[in-house]
Design a protein around this motif. Structure first.
Motif, mmCIF file in Angstrom:
data_model
loop_
_atom_site.group_PDB
_atom_site.id
_atom_site.type_symbol
_atom_site.label_atom_id
_atom_site.label_comp_id
_atom_site.label_asym_id
_atom_site.label_seq_id
_atom_site.Cartn_x
_atom_site.Cartn_y
_atom_site.Cartn_z
ATOM 1 N N VAL A 96 0.957 -1.156 -0.118
ATOM 2 C CA VAL A 96 -0.067 0.046 -0.048
ATOM 3 C C VAL A 96 0.720 1.310 0.102
ATOM 4 O O VAL A 96 1.792 1.324 0.636
ATOM 5 C CB VAL A 96 -1.140 0.070 1.482
ATOM 6 N N TRP A 97 0.624 2.281 -0.651
ATOM 7 C CA TRP A 97 1.104 3.569 -0.538
ATOM 8 C C TRP A 97 1.154 4.126 0.693
ATOM 9 O O TRP A 97 0.066 4.244 1.541
ATOM 10 C CB TRP A 97 0.467 4.500 -1.474
ATOM 11 N N ILE A 98 2.391 4.817 1.154
ATOM 12 C CA ILE A 98 2.345 5.733 2.354
ATOM 13 C C ILE A 98 2.773 7.083 1.974
ATOM 14 O O ILE A 98 3.265 7.222 0.887
ATOM 15 C CB ILE A 98 3.156 4.879 3.374
ATOM 16 N N GLY A 99 2.762 8.020 3.004
ATOM 17 C CA GLY A 99 3.189 9.644 2.389
ATOM 18 C C GLY A 99 4.444 9.646 2.553
ATOM 19 O O GLY A 99 4.811 10.736 3.061
ATOM 20 N N PHE A 100 5.379 8.751 1.842
ATOM 21 C CA PHE A 100 6.842 8.905 2.033
ATOM 22 C C PHE A 100 7.148 9.107 0.561
ATOM 23 O O PHE A 100 7.067 8.276 -0.128
ATOM 24 C CB PHE A 100 7.444 7.762 2.607
ATOM 25 N N SER A 101 7.850 10.378 -0.001
ATOM 26 C CA SER A 101 8.056 10.499 -1.199
ATOM 27 C C SER A 101 9.204 11.481 -1.273
ATOM 28 O O SER A 101 9.652 12.022 -0.434
ATOM 29 C CB SER A 101 6.705 11.085 -1.965
ATOM 30 N N LYS A 102 9.653 11.736 -2.753
ATOM 31 C CA LYS A 102 10.533 12.924 -2.981
ATOM 32 C C LYS A 102 10.196 13.366 -4.153
ATOM 33 O O LYS A 102 9.530 12.711 -4.925
ATOM 34 C CB LYS A 102 11.959 12.240 -2.684
ATOM 35 N N GLY A 103 10.675 14.751 -4.429
ATOM 36 C CA GLY A 103 10.261 15.268 -5.485
ATOM 37 C C GLY A 103 11.017 14.977 -6.953
ATOM 38 O O GLY A 103 10.517 15.036 -7.906
ATOM 39 N N SER A 104 12.317 14.680 -6.568
ATOM 40 C CA SER A 104 12.832 14.183 -7.628
ATOM 41 C C SER A 104 13.985 13.221 -7.281
ATOM 42 O O SER A 104 14.281 13.115 -6.233
ATOM 43 C CB SER A 104 13.737 15.294 -8.636
ATOM 44 N N ALA A 105 14.735 12.682 -8.138
ATOM 45 C CA ALA A 105 15.807 11.664 -7.959
ATOM 46 C C ALA A 105 16.735 12.496 -7.023
ATOM 47 O O ALA A 105 17.452 11.618 -6.189
ATOM 48 C CB ALA A 105 16.275 11.222 -9.123
ATOM 49 N N ASP A 106 17.092 13.487 -7.090
ATOM 50 C CA ASP A 106 17.988 14.332 -6.357
ATOM 51 C C ASP A 106 17.873 14.752 -5.075
ATOM 52 O O ASP A 106 18.410 15.159 -4.357
ATOM 53 C CB ASP A 106 18.711 15.647 -7.193
ATOM 54 N N GLN A 126 16.920 -1.085 -0.724
ATOM 55 C CA GLN A 126 16.053 -0.147 -0.749
ATOM 56 C C GLN A 126 16.366 1.196 -0.266
ATOM 57 O O GLN A 126 17.028 1.010 1.016
ATOM 58 C CB GLN A 126 14.749 -0.612 -0.376
ATOM 59 N N PRO A 127 16.113 2.380 -0.473
ATOM 60 C CA PRO A 127 15.577 2.709 -1.889
ATOM 61 C C PRO A 127 16.630 2.495 -2.903
ATOM 62 O O PRO A 127 17.832 2.765 -2.676
ATOM 63 C CB PRO A 127 15.314 4.143 -1.775
ATOM 64 N N ASN A 128 16.021 2.069 -3.856
ATOM 65 C CA ASN A 128 17.136 1.825 -5.247
ATOM 66 C C ASN A 128 16.993 2.927 -6.259
ATOM 67 O O ASN A 128 17.877 2.584 -7.303
ATOM 68 C CB ASN A 128 17.228 0.453 -5.678
ATOM 69 N N GLU A 129 15.817 3.503 -6.169
ATOM 70 C CA GLU A 129 15.545 4.677 -7.065
ATOM 71 C C GLU A 129 15.834 4.076 -8.725
ATOM 72 O O GLU A 129 16.209 4.746 -9.431
ATOM 73 C CB GLU A 129 16.664 5.719 -6.863
ATOM 74 N N GLY A 130 15.215 3.009 -8.845
ATOM 75 C CA GLY A 130 15.205 2.344 -10.295
ATOM 76 C C GLY A 130 14.939 3.314 -11.282
ATOM 77 O O GLY A 130 13.952 4.054 -11.341
ATOM 78 N N LYS A 131 15.909 3.367 -12.132
ATOM 79 C CA LYS A 131 15.669 4.205 -13.343
ATOM 80 C C LYS A 131 15.329 5.783 -12.970
ATOM 81 O O LYS A 131 14.834 6.480 -13.756
ATOM 82 C CB LYS A 131 14.451 3.839 -14.359
ATOM 83 N N ASP A 132 15.624 6.346 -11.918
ATOM 84 C CA ASP A 132 15.553 7.590 -11.251
ATOM 85 C C ASP A 132 13.973 8.072 -11.368
ATOM 86 O O ASP A 132 13.658 9.239 -11.134
ATOM 87 C CB ASP A 132 16.338 8.473 -12.220
ATOM 88 N N ASN A 133 12.987 7.087 -11.296
ATOM 89 C CA ASN A 133 11.812 7.326 -11.207
ATOM 90 C C ASN A 133 10.930 6.969 -10.022
ATOM 91 O O ASN A 133 9.800 6.963 -9.773
ATOM 92 C CB ASN A 133 10.945 6.834 -12.590
ATOM 93 N N GLU A 134 11.680 6.052 -9.279
ATOM 94 C CA GLU A 134 11.085 5.684 -8.074
ATOM 95 C C GLU A 134 11.127 6.563 -6.910
ATOM 96 O O GLU A 134 11.904 6.459 -6.010
ATOM 97 C CB GLU A 134 11.637 4.213 -7.707
ATOM 98 N N ASN A 135 10.099 7.476 -6.568
ATOM 99 C CA ASN A 135 10.246 8.541 -5.757
ATOM 100 C C ASN A 135 9.126 8.535 -4.798
ATOM 101 O O ASN A 135 8.774 9.357 -4.073
ATOM 102 C CB ASN A 135 9.944 9.942 -6.593
ATOM 103 N N CYS A 136 8.133 7.266 -4.997
ATOM 104 C CA CYS A 136 7.261 7.129 -3.941
ATOM 105 C C CYS A 136 7.354 5.904 -3.176
ATOM 106 O O CYS A 136 8.073 4.960 -3.675
ATOM 107 C CB CYS A 136 5.864 7.230 -4.567
ATOM 108 N N CYS A 137 6.731 5.817 -1.992
ATOM 109 C CA CYS A 137 6.935 4.550 -1.225
ATOM 110 C C CYS A 137 5.793 3.897 -0.739
ATOM 111 O O CYS A 137 4.591 4.447 -0.647
ATOM 112 C CB CYS A 137 7.619 5.174 0.175
#
Length: 166
Positions: A96-106, A126-137
């Motif tokens: 399930v989605w939780i409220g942990f995220s980031k705006g961009s890969a950086d 984790q987090p492995n930021e696969g393809k720099d698009n994995e910004n939500c948890c």
């Protein structure tokens, strides 16, 4: 007329530094929208109200957060292992989605409602930021957290809001 969960009254402020005089400033305040208990359909625990949306109500992370905001809440913030375990005991989904995220890969991961980070429970690698698009948890059924692309996956989600204590 005030409704359940509202406060109205007078508060007196005293400024002892106003030109050496005692000044009484009277202000009326009204607090609205803080529930004394959780609304129907929400589960109560430790001054918080949770609402679970299972996999048959899946959504992208952004849409899940919008749905939570429409209910005066946010995607859940997990503050410690005890809360993480409690949430696990309440859902059957794989993740399930939780409220942990980031705006961009950086950027760094942060809680959507601004709570300081004092607990994480990332899975192996984790987090492995696969393809720099994995910004939500997501919270996985294993209890571990995993980063995913915010828009290309749909999962169930958990909304949370504070409840008035006492």
């Amino acid at each position: 007329m005030l409704e359940n969960g509202q406060f109205g009254g007078m508060i007196h402020f005293f400024d002892q530094h106003a030109a050496g005089k005692h000044v009484d400033i009277e202000t009326e305040i009204t607090m609205v929208g803080i529930p004394e208990s959780c609304e129907d359909g929400w589960m109560e625990r430790n001054s918080k109200c949770y609402k679970f949306f299972p996999k048959n109500r899946t959504s992208s992370w952004s849409n899940a957060q919008t749905q939570c905001e429409n209910m005066d809440s946010d995607l859940v913030t997990i503050n410690d292992e005890e809360e993480n375990s409690y949430l696990l005991s309440q859902f059957e989904d794989e993740r399930v989605w939780i409220g942990f995220s980031k705006g961009s890969a950086d950027d760094d991961f942060e809680w959507v409602e601004g709570t300081p980070l004092n607990f994480t429970n990332w899975g192996v690698s984790q987090p492995n930021e696969g393809k720099d698009n994995e910004n939500c948890c997501v919270l996985e059924k294993t209890g571990k957290w995993h980063d995913y692309d915010c828009d290309n996956f749909e999962f169930g989600y958990i909304c949370e809001k504070r409840r008035k204590i006492g």
